[in-house]
Design a protein around this motif. Structure first.
Motif, mmCIF file in Angstrom:
data_model
loop_
_atom_site.group_PDB
_atom_site.id
_atom_site.type_symbol
_atom_site.label_atom_id
_atom_site.label_comp_id
_atom_site.label_asym_id
_atom_site.label_seq_id
_atom_site.Cartn_x
_atom_site.Cartn_y
_atom_site.Cartn_z
ATOM 1 N N SER A 423 0.830 -1.204 0.000
ATOM 2 C CA SER A 423 0.000 0.000 0.000
ATOM 3 C C SER A 423 0.864 1.254 0.000
ATOM 4 O O SER A 423 0.538 2.245 -0.674
ATOM 5 C CB SER A 423 -0.916 0.001 1.231
ATOM 6 N N ALA A 424 1.976 1.216 0.746
ATOM 7 C CA ALA A 424 2.873 2.379 0.785
ATOM 8 C C ALA A 424 3.474 2.651 -0.588
ATOM 9 O O ALA A 424 3.534 3.809 -1.039
ATOM 10 C CB ALA A 424 3.971 2.149 1.814
ATOM 11 N N VAL A 425 3.918 1.618 -1.276
ATOM 12 C CA VAL A 425 4.534 1.787 -2.593
ATOM 13 C C VAL A 425 3.479 2.187 -3.623
ATOM 14 O O VAL A 425 3.720 3.073 -4.466
ATOM 15 C CB VAL A 425 5.253 0.494 -3.020
ATOM 16 N N LEU A 426 2.301 1.565 -3.564
ATOM 17 C CA LEU A 426 1.232 1.920 -4.492
ATOM 18 C C LEU A 426 0.799 3.374 -4.300
ATOM 19 O O LEU A 426 0.577 4.107 -5.263
ATOM 20 C CB LEU A 426 0.047 0.978 -4.304
ATOM 21 N N TRP A 427 0.668 3.788 -3.030
ATOM 22 C CA TRP A 427 0.308 5.187 -2.744
ATOM 23 C C TRP A 427 1.346 6.129 -3.355
ATOM 24 O O TRP A 427 0.994 7.156 -3.939
ATOM 25 C CB TRP A 427 0.207 5.404 -1.237
ATOM 26 N N SER A 428 2.623 5.788 -3.205
ATOM 27 C CA SER A 428 3.680 6.644 -3.737
ATOM 28 C C SER A 428 3.581 6.764 -5.251
ATOM 29 O O SER A 428 3.772 7.853 -5.817
ATOM 30 C CB SER A 428 5.051 6.089 -3.341
ATOM 31 N N PHE A 429 3.258 5.658 -5.910
ATOM 32 C CA PHE A 429 3.121 5.700 -7.369
ATOM 33 C C PHE A 429 1.953 6.590 -7.785
ATOM 34 O O PHE A 429 2.084 7.446 -8.665
ATOM 35 C CB PHE A 429 2.925 4.284 -7.912
ATOM 36 N N VAL A 430 0.808 6.398 -7.140
ATOM 37 C CA VAL A 430 -0.374 7.216 -7.475
ATOM 38 C C VAL A 430 -0.120 8.685 -7.132
ATOM 39 O O VAL A 430 -0.494 9.590 -7.881
ATOM 40 C CB VAL A 430 -1.622 6.685 -6.743
ATOM 41 N N ALA A 431 0.528 8.931 -5.979
ATOM 42 C CA ALA A 431 0.829 10.307 -5.588
ATOM 43 C C ALA A 431 1.770 10.968 -6.596
ATOM 44 O O ALA A 431 1.646 12.167 -6.879
ATOM 45 C CB ALA A 431 1.446 10.328 -4.197
ATOM 46 N N SER A 432 2.698 10.193 -7.144
ATOM 47 C CA SER A 432 3.601 10.744 -8.159
ATOM 48 C C SER A 432 2.830 11.162 -9.404
ATOM 49 O O SER A 432 3.095 12.224 -9.989
ATOM 50 C CB SER A 432 4.672 9.707 -8.522
ATOM 51 N N GLN A 433 1.875 10.334 -9.788
ATOM 52 C CA GLN A 433 1.036 10.687 -10.941
ATOM 53 C C GLN A 433 0.244 11.963 -10.667
ATOM 54 O O GLN A 433 0.167 12.852 -11.517
ATOM 55 C CB GLN A 433 0.077 9.524 -11.244
ATOM 56 N N ARG A 434 -0.337 12.052 -9.478
ATOM 57 C CA ARG A 434 -1.126 13.236 -9.124
ATOM 58 C C ARG A 434 -0.241 14.487 -9.079
ATOM 59 O O ARG A 434 -0.645 15.547 -9.551
ATOM 60 C CB ARG A 434 -1.809 13.037 -7.766
ATOM 61 N N TYR A 435 0.931 14.343 -8.507
ATOM 62 C CA TYR A 435 1.802 15.511 -8.397
ATOM 63 C C TYR A 435 2.319 15.928 -9.771
ATOM 64 O O TYR A 435 2.494 17.128 -10.045
ATOM 65 C CB TYR A 435 2.964 15.214 -7.456
ATOM 66 N N TRP A 436 2.558 14.961 -10.637
ATOM 67 C CA TRP A 436 2.995 15.299 -12.003
ATOM 68 C C TRP A 436 1.891 16.067 -12.735
ATOM 69 O O TRP A 436 2.164 17.041 -13.430
ATOM 70 C CB TRP A 436 3.354 14.029 -12.761
ATOM 71 N N GLU A 437 0.663 15.622 -12.576
ATOM 72 C CA GLU A 437 -0.450 16.374 -13.186
ATOM 73 C C GLU A 437 -0.547 17.778 -12.604
ATOM 74 O O GLU A 437 -0.905 18.725 -13.300
ATOM 75 C CB GLU A 437 -1.759 15.623 -12.947
ATOM 76 N N HIS A 438 -0.218 17.905 -11.324
ATOM 77 C CA HIS A 438 -0.262 19.217 -10.671
ATOM 78 C C HIS A 438 0.808 20.150 -11.228
ATOM 79 O O HIS A 438 0.529 21.318 -11.520
ATOM 80 C CB HIS A 438 -0.070 19.036 -9.165
ATOM 81 N N VAL A 439 2.031 19.656 -11.372
ATOM 82 C CA VAL A 439 3.123 20.542 -11.805
ATOM 83 C C VAL A 439 3.123 20.775 -13.313
ATOM 84 O O VAL A 439 3.730 21.746 -13.791
ATOM 85 C CB VAL A 439 4.495 19.978 -11.356
ATOM 86 N N THR A 440 2.457 19.905 -14.079
ATOM 87 C CA THR A 440 2.404 20.097 -15.539
ATOM 88 C C THR A 440 1.033 20.592 -15.978
ATOM 89 O O THR A 440 0.582 20.285 -17.080
ATOM 90 C CB THR A 440 2.729 18.775 -16.261
ATOM 91 N N TRP A 441 0.377 21.354 -15.119
ATOM 92 C CA TRP A 441 -0.995 21.789 -15.398
ATOM 93 C C TRP A 441 -1.095 22.694 -16.626
ATOM 94 O O TRP A 441 -2.168 22.837 -17.207
ATOM 95 C CB TRP A 441 -1.560 22.499 -14.179
ATOM 96 N N LEU A 442 0.029 23.280 -17.045
ATOM 97 C CA LEU A 442 0.010 24.155 -18.219
ATOM 98 C C LEU A 442 0.739 23.552 -19.414
ATOM 99 O O LEU A 442 0.770 24.164 -20.486
ATOM 100 C CB LEU A 442 0.648 25.507 -17.884
ATOM 101 N N ALA A 443 1.317 22.375 -19.259
ATOM 102 C CA ALA A 443 2.116 21.789 -20.331
ATOM 103 C C ALA A 443 1.241 21.061 -21.339
ATOM 104 O O ALA A 443 0.150 20.588 -21.017
ATOM 105 C CB ALA A 443 3.146 20.833 -19.740
#
Length: 825
Positions: A423-443
């Motif tokens: 669960s910890a590793v899966l959460w990290s993967f999903v969180a990475s996807q969410r954060y990438w969408e957050h930082v590339t919101w204009l790309a």
């Protein structure tokens, strides 16, 4: 003549060509400049930067920007499209000047989505961004850029290039306390140097404010900055070790105290329990030094050796594995597993060396960005490391508490550990996807660099994961202190050898106080970026021992009986059913006396005199001020103090579930905190640690209340619980006084005190009712039994007042909110 005629024939063609070029020129310019910056000269902009220092450990900066563009601007209609639309993102890039084809992501934090409205004349863009200034450096926040240096901070406006000629109608900077040292240009409006304002200026001008932040927030940022001298002594380095060293010292003192009380006739089981607690105390001190100061030692060695590569992720990963292996060894998980885990660690070390040497893409140790199959090998390696650590925590916790007397099935322990790690590793993967969408919101995902930079970002997130896991699992390991203390108390308690041990002896009280201050009392003490745990520890110990000293003189069972021995020793030799019978008889006589006196004049009847005489006979064998009805309340629901302790812990565990939900909401969800948590790679482990923290707080408080039930001041459960709640509140209040004085965070302290008081008083109520559970058959409903138990007014009033105060505090917290917690660093 012929030439004139030819010219006349060519003139219409020339005019037609010029007209065509004139019509095509705007389109050509639009193709050259899709942002149509020439049409943004009439745009109107407002911008503000608001600093929040006081009541926080770090500085919170909020940027609010509002852009009004005329509807005649070419891309204006695109702003009303879906945020995932390429045209929408292109239009916003034109206005905000963020990201481009070479740099596709923007690291600023936004908690609220950008909003766009149109009224037929203007299209308005409302844009908010935030920053937690927890370290020195540069922080882009909306159109602002904050430069946090050691002595002075600078906030400067960096208008987007396409809005440089727009009218900036209103620009505000609120410094939140400190005055400005210098301002450019001179503000037209302001107040006390802390609120600065400009109006109707062009964005081509430079806006710059220099100020000195408050000392607590300034020093907090310094101690969190890698490379600063004081970082070595900060909360993530030497200061982080302080609490664990205090815990180790208390554990060693507890071992010494118990050993002295047991004397030379210890059983092998008692000797083993004390040896295990001493071993854990010493290992804990060593391990936390490695965890919190290992990266500092690595940086020192790296500078001395002139290493160009940053191997900190490897240091964190192998520290996590070493922690797990040590705990697995102490937890006796089995020789086969230990050999396998050790072989895995050695193989991984060799793989890291090979990957670095060959610049392979299989692990994050390499200079090269991980690529398949490395992109799935790395998560599996991290899953294995977390699994080893969690398995060690569960196994050693079981052994420390039960000392081999049963426990969870091995398969269940392995399954639970695997689920937590996965669960910890899966959460990290999903969180990475969410954060990438957050930082590339204009790309634009179609850009050539988009996938390349995603690969680099993905590599960096897994590179950080071992640190996130280590800093969230280390606090979880601190709960092993409580398990070791309770386990030693369970094996070595004196009531197993002395039948009249109605209450814990002095050595056992020391263990109970250590358990209370280490597990029940939260330490919020962070001052100027350094740990203040030693202050809270001293205040906590004083409050707990003060409570016991008060109980020594006020407790019912400590009152001297006929033979001058404590009443508790006499009562402990009396059958509980006899105590309940005496209490029931006493209450029955009181009821008869009240009925006999109802409607009578001042003269007493023979019936009243007979009843009074019988009551006096019941009182005669008890110390002054103690009534027969007080005895069952004083003894508690169980036969022994250990039984009361276990019952108090169990009741508090169930009663505390709503309180845990409240504290979880307060600290992890409220004020958009959940948005930050879902983007954090260690979010799952952070949530797990948060839930365990508050549940262990209630359980430790309930265990302390039950174990010392017969020693605490007060005649009934709620009044005894009130004393425990005061002992909890004193160190928290001491922190509030210090934090309020210097202007740092008091976040969560009031809800914590209210929730603890509520859980303890409910626990006291339930234990009182369970004391008279054998009389449930005399009452049609449980409410009737509660009414019977609490005929005494003071207990009812104390319970009601405690609950009303707790509910009022909780309601105030829910309505007013508070400063949002920063993302985990």
């Amino acid at each position: 003549m012929t030439r004139l005629r030819r010219s006349g024939l060519l003139l219409p063609y020339v005019l037609l060509l010029l007209a065509f070029l004139a019509v095509q020129a705007p389109g050509a310019r639009a193709a050259a400049d899709p942002c149509r910056a020439d049409q943004l000269g009439g745009a109107k902009v407002t911008a503000s930067a608001d600093f929040d220092h006081r009541g926080r450990d770090d500085t919170f900066l909020t940027s609010v920007m509002e852009i009004r563009v005329p509807n005649g601007w070419g891309p204006a209609p695109d702003l009303l499209l879906d945020p995932r639309s390429p045209l929408y993102r292109s239009a916003l890039r034109c206005l905000l000047g963020k990201v481009n084809k070479k740099q596709v992501y923007d690291q600023e934090q936004r908690l609220k989505p950008l909003t766009v409205t149109a009224d037929g004349t203007w299209t308005t863009v409302h844009y908010e961004a935030v920053a937690w200034v927890g370290s020195l450096g540069t922080f882009p926040v909306g159109p602002w850029q904050l430069g946090a240096e050691r002595n002075e901070w600078t906030i400067a406006l960096r208008p987007p290039a396409n809005l440089a000629r727009a009218t900036w109608e209103d620009v505000q900077v609120r410094l939140g306390g400190p005055g400005a040292m210098s301002v450019t240009p001179a503000p037209a409006f302001g107040e006390k140097g802390t609120e600065l304002r400009w109006r109707n200026l062009k964005g081509e001008q430079a806006f710059r404010v220099v100020f000195r932040p408050p000392a607590p927030q300034q020093w907090s940022a310094i101690t969190w900055t890698t490379g600063e001298f004081w970082e070595t002594f900060g909360l993530q380095s030497a200061s982080g070790v302080v609490w664990y060293l205090e815990a180790s010292v208390l554990l060693l003192l507890s071992v010494r105290s118990l050993r002295r009380s047991l004397g030379d006739d210890m059983t092998p089981r008692e000797e083993g329990s004390l040896k295990l607690m001493r071993t854990w105390a010493l290992l804990q001190a060593l391990l936390v030094v490695v965890v919190y100061l290992g990266d500092n030692a690595f940086r020192l060695i790296s500078r001395q050796m002139s290493w160009a590569k940053n191997y900190e992720s490897d240091v964190w990963l192998f520290t996590l594995l070493v922690l797990g292996l040590v705990l697995c060894f102490l937890g006796r998980v089995g020789k086969a597993f230990l050999i396998g885990a050790s072989a895995f660690t050695l193989f991984l070390a060799a793989a890291c060396v090979y990957v670095e040497w060959s610049e392979s893409t299989l692990l994050t140790s390499s200079d090269a960005t991980i690529q398949p199959p490395g992109s799935w090998i790395v998560p599996l390696v991290l899953l294995a490391a977390v699994f080893v650590c969690v398995l060690g925590l569960v196994s050693f916790g079981q052994r420390a508490l039960l000392m081999g007397d049963g426990g969870l099935p091995r398969r269940l322990v392995v399954a639970v550990s695997f689920v937590v790690a996965a669960s910890a590793v899966l959460w990290s993967f999903v969180a990475s996807q969410r954060y990438w969408e957050h930082v590339t919101w204009l790309a634009d995902p179609g850009w050539q660099e988009y996938r390349k930079q995603w690969a680099v970002f993905y590599d960096a997130r897994w590179w950080e994961f071992p640190q996130d896991a280590l800093y969230n699992l280390t606090p979880v390991a601190s709960y092993l202190n409580a398990l070791a203390l309770v386990g030693a108390l369970r094996v070595c308690r004196s009531e197993q050898r002395a039948e009249d041990a109605f209450t814990p002896d002095q050595a056992e009280k020391f263990l109970l106080v250590a358990l209370f201050v280490l597990t029940a009392v939260p330490s919020y003490a962070v001052y100027y970026g350094f740990s203040g745990d030693i202050v809270i520890l001293i205040v906590s110990l004083a409050a707990a021992w003060g409570l016991l000293a008060l109980g020594q003189s006020r407790s019912v069972l400590e009152q001297p009986s006929a033979d001058n021995a404590p009443l508790g020793k006499t009562v402990s030799r009396t059958d509980r059913s006899e105590l309940l019978r005496l209490a029931r008889r006493f209450r029955h006589l009181q009821s008869r006396l009240q009925r006999a006196g109802a409607g009578q004049s001042g003269e007493r009847t023979p019936t009243q005199e007979s009843i009074e005489h019988e009551i006096d006979e019941l009182d005669r064998c008890l110390p002054e001020g103690v009534r027969p009805v007080d005895l069952p309340f004083a003894c508690g629901p169980m036969v022994t103090w250990w039984g009361n302790a276990c019952r108090g812990a169990l009741v508090a565990c169930w009663v505390g579930l709503p309180a845990t939900a409240l504290m979880y909401w307060t600290e992890m969800i409220r004020n958009e905190s959940w948005v930050v948590t879902t983007r954090y790679g260690g979010g799952f482990l952070q949530i797990l640690a948060e839930i365990l923290f508050w549940q262990s707080t209630w359980v430790a408080g309930g265990f302390f209340l039950g174990a010392l039930w017969r020693d605490l001041p007060g005649r009934h459960g709620p009044s005894k619980a009130f004393g425990v709640a005061v002992a909890f509140a004193v160190p928290v209040f001491a922190h509030q006084v210090i934090a309020q004085t210097i202007g740092q965070s008091m976040e969560g302290t009031n809800p914590a005190m209210a929730a603890f008081a509520s859980v303890m008083t409910f626990t006291g109520l339930v234990m009182d009712v369970q004391t008279f559970q054998s009389e449930r058959r005399y009452w049609q409903t449980s409410a009737g039994l509660v009414a019977y138990v609490y005929q005494m007014r003071f207990a009812s009033v104390a319970f009601c007042l405690a609950q009303l105060l707790a509910l009022a505090t909780i309601w105030k917290t829910l309505r007013e909110g508070g400063p949002m917690m920063p993302p985990s660093r």
